[in-house]
Design an enzyme around this catalytic site. Structure first.
Site, short mmCIF file in Angstrom:
data_model
loop_
_atom_site.label_atom_id
_atom_site.label_comp_id
_atom_site.label_asym_id
_atom_site.label_seq_id
_atom_site.Cartn_x
_atom_site.Cartn_y
_atom_site.Cartn_z
N ASN A 16 20.66 -35.86 -0.60
CA ASN A 16 21.02 -35.97 -1.99
C ASN A 16 22.37 -35.25 -2.42
O ASN A 16 22.55 -34.13 -2.18
CB ASN A 16 19.83 -34.93 -2.76
CG ASN A 16 20.02 -34.54 -4.19
OD1 ASN A 16 20.63 -35.39 -4.89
ND2 ASN A 16 19.35 -33.54 -4.65
N TRP A 17 23.03 -36.31 -2.90
CA TRP A 17 24.39 -35.82 -3.31
C TRP A 17 24.60 -34.75 -4.40
O TRP A 17 25.76 -34.02 -4.65
CB TRP A 17 25.35 -36.87 -3.44
CG TRP A 17 25.81 -37.42 -2.19
CD1 TRP A 17 25.67 -37.11 -0.85
CD2 TRP A 17 26.95 -38.71 -1.99
NE1 TRP A 17 26.17 -37.76 0.17
CE2 TRP A 17 26.78 -38.96 -0.63
CE3 TRP A 17 27.28 -39.42 -3.11
CZ2 TRP A 17 28.00 -40.10 -0.13
CZ3 TRP A 17 28.16 -40.68 -2.44
CH2 TRP A 17 28.44 -40.81 -1.16
N GLU A 117 16.37 -28.67 -9.65
CA GLU A 117 17.64 -28.61 -10.47
C GLU A 117 17.41 -29.07 -11.87
O GLU A 117 17.92 -28.72 -12.85
CB GLU A 117 18.84 -28.79 -9.79
CG GLU A 117 19.32 -27.89 -8.64
CD GLU A 117 19.95 -28.68 -7.51
OE1 GLU A 117 20.33 -29.82 -7.67
OE2 GLU A 117 20.07 -28.00 -6.40
N GLU A 186 9.82 -28.98 -1.57
CA GLU A 186 11.10 -28.17 -1.84
C GLU A 186 10.90 -26.80 -2.44
O GLU A 186 11.01 -26.60 -3.53
CB GLU A 186 12.23 -29.14 -2.63
CG GLU A 186 12.42 -30.49 -2.16
CD GLU A 186 13.88 -30.78 -2.38
OE1 GLU A 186 14.61 -31.20 -1.29
OE2 GLU A 186 14.41 -30.89 -3.61
N SER A 231 17.84 -26.59 2.45
CA SER A 231 18.75 -25.90 3.60
C SER A 231 18.79 -26.47 4.98
O SER A 231 18.58 -25.88 5.93
CB SER A 231 18.74 -24.42 3.53
OG SER A 231 19.24 -23.68 2.21
N GLY A 252 20.70 -31.70 0.89
CA GLY A 252 21.68 -31.91 -0.25
C GLY A 252 23.09 -31.52 0.72
O GLY A 252 23.82 -32.34 0.90
N GLY A 253 23.22 -30.08 0.62
CA GLY A 253 24.50 -29.70 1.30
C GLY A 253 25.02 -30.56 2.57
O GLY A 253 26.15 -31.04 2.55
C1 PEP Z 1 18.29 -30.67 -2.42
O1 PEP Z 1 19.36 -30.95 -2.92
O2 PEP Z 1 16.92 -31.47 -2.33
C2 PEP Z 1 18.20 -29.56 -1.26
C3 PEP Z 1 17.28 -29.32 -0.66
O3 PEP Z 1 19.47 -29.06 -1.03
P1 PEP Z 1 20.05 -28.29 0.09
O4 PEP Z 1 19.77 -29.01 1.23
O5 PEP Z 1 21.56 -28.17 -0.18
O6 PEP Z 1 19.26 -26.95 0.20
#
Ligand code: PEP
Length: 273
Positions: A16-17, A117, A186, A231, A252-253
């Site tokens: 997920n960008w 978010e 999540e 994460s 995401g990251g």
């Molecule tokens: C996400 O955007 O759904 C996410 C889990 O982000 P991150 O991997 O950066 O925690």
């Protein structure tokens, strides 16, 4: 170790960008991805993706969707391009929103719904997530629905209650057919924080989610893939995927660098032997 072929629902790897990258950066990402594939990818492993045992998805901002679709055609394996959100109505006076038919017109097959978010910053609720899920499934999209508890809810022992409530309020009257609906667990405290749920916490939450789906008498309760997100990195991906209840990862990251996106995808292949 659970072998890839023994994961009954396959494995889903979805990056997920969020609100990162425009069309030019999308081009650059795919150029880096093609280089990383040349350096680090065994072309024989593409078979797992062609056969659908392993599904790779990328979830870019809406303005990059067409560029990403174009670029994905030049990869040696299928990469599904998915939207980050869509409205439940198919058209109308909803400034700033996009609709299912708009996504369909450019060839987008799926939509992410209810990301924390969206809930935290844009007023998404279980009720609005429900409207989106229902409408988008009816329109033929596949849907990845995000649920999860806050740190305070976990610390007060309310994780199970919150997950059940989210499932009940969003899904109680929605029937989904096999392969079209995916859940992402999540935990909000793990998103973008560098904190990851332990394998035990993850397995426990995923079992609670499946039980909540069964309690709804949802015919696809057993077949619904449940992904973990929070994460995820190339370093912890294999351990998370090795959890018996985890059917994939949403991250995401680590999806913003082609090398680490590919490394997370490759960690699924480490389960093949
Ligand atoms: C996400 O955007 O759904 C996410 C889990 O982000 P991150 O991997 O950066 O925690």
């Amino acid at each position: 170790m659970i072998k890839i072929g023994l994961k009954p629902r396959g494995i889903w790897i979805a990056g997920n960008w969020k609100m990162n990258f425009g069309p030019k950066e999308t081009q650059d990402f795919f150029s880096d991805l093609r280089t990383a594939i040349q350096l680090h990818w065994d072309l024989k492993d593409s078979e797992f993706l062609h056969q659908g045992q392993l599904r790779a998805c990328l979830i870019p901002p809406v303005i990059c969707l067409q560029q990403a679709l174009l670029e994905a055609q030049n990869l040696p394996f299928p990469l599904e391009i998915i939207a980050q959100n869509a409205h439940w109505e198919t058209q109308g006076a909803f400034t700033g929103e996009i609709s299912g038919p708009m996504l369909k017109e450019i060839g987008i097959p799926g939509v992410l719904i209810g990301h924390s978010e969206r809930r935290q910053f844009f007023g998404e609720t279980n009720a609005s997530a429900r409207l989106r899920v229902e409408s988008l499934l009816k329109q033929g999209f596949h849907v990845i629905l995000c649920i999860g508890e806050t740190r305070i809810e976990r610390d007060h022992g309310k994780t199970q209650e919150i997950l059940s409530q989210q499932i009940q309020e969003i899904l109680s009257e929605i029937k989904f057919s096999q392969g079209r609906f995916i859940l992402a667990y999540e935990p909000i405290w793990a998103i973008g924080t560098g904190l990851t749920a332990t394998p035990t916490q993850t397995n426990e939450a995923h079992q609670q989610i499946r039980k909540a789906l069964e309690d709804l008498r949802q015919p696809q309760a057993t077949n619904t893939p449940i992904l973990y997100g929070g994460s995820v990195t190339p370093q912890n991906a294999k351990a998370l995927l090795s959890c018996s209840e985890v059917d994939g990862l949403l991250f995401g990251g680590a999806s913003l660098k082609a090398e680490s996106f590919l490394a997370v995808l490759k960690s699924a292949l480490q389960l093949k032997s």
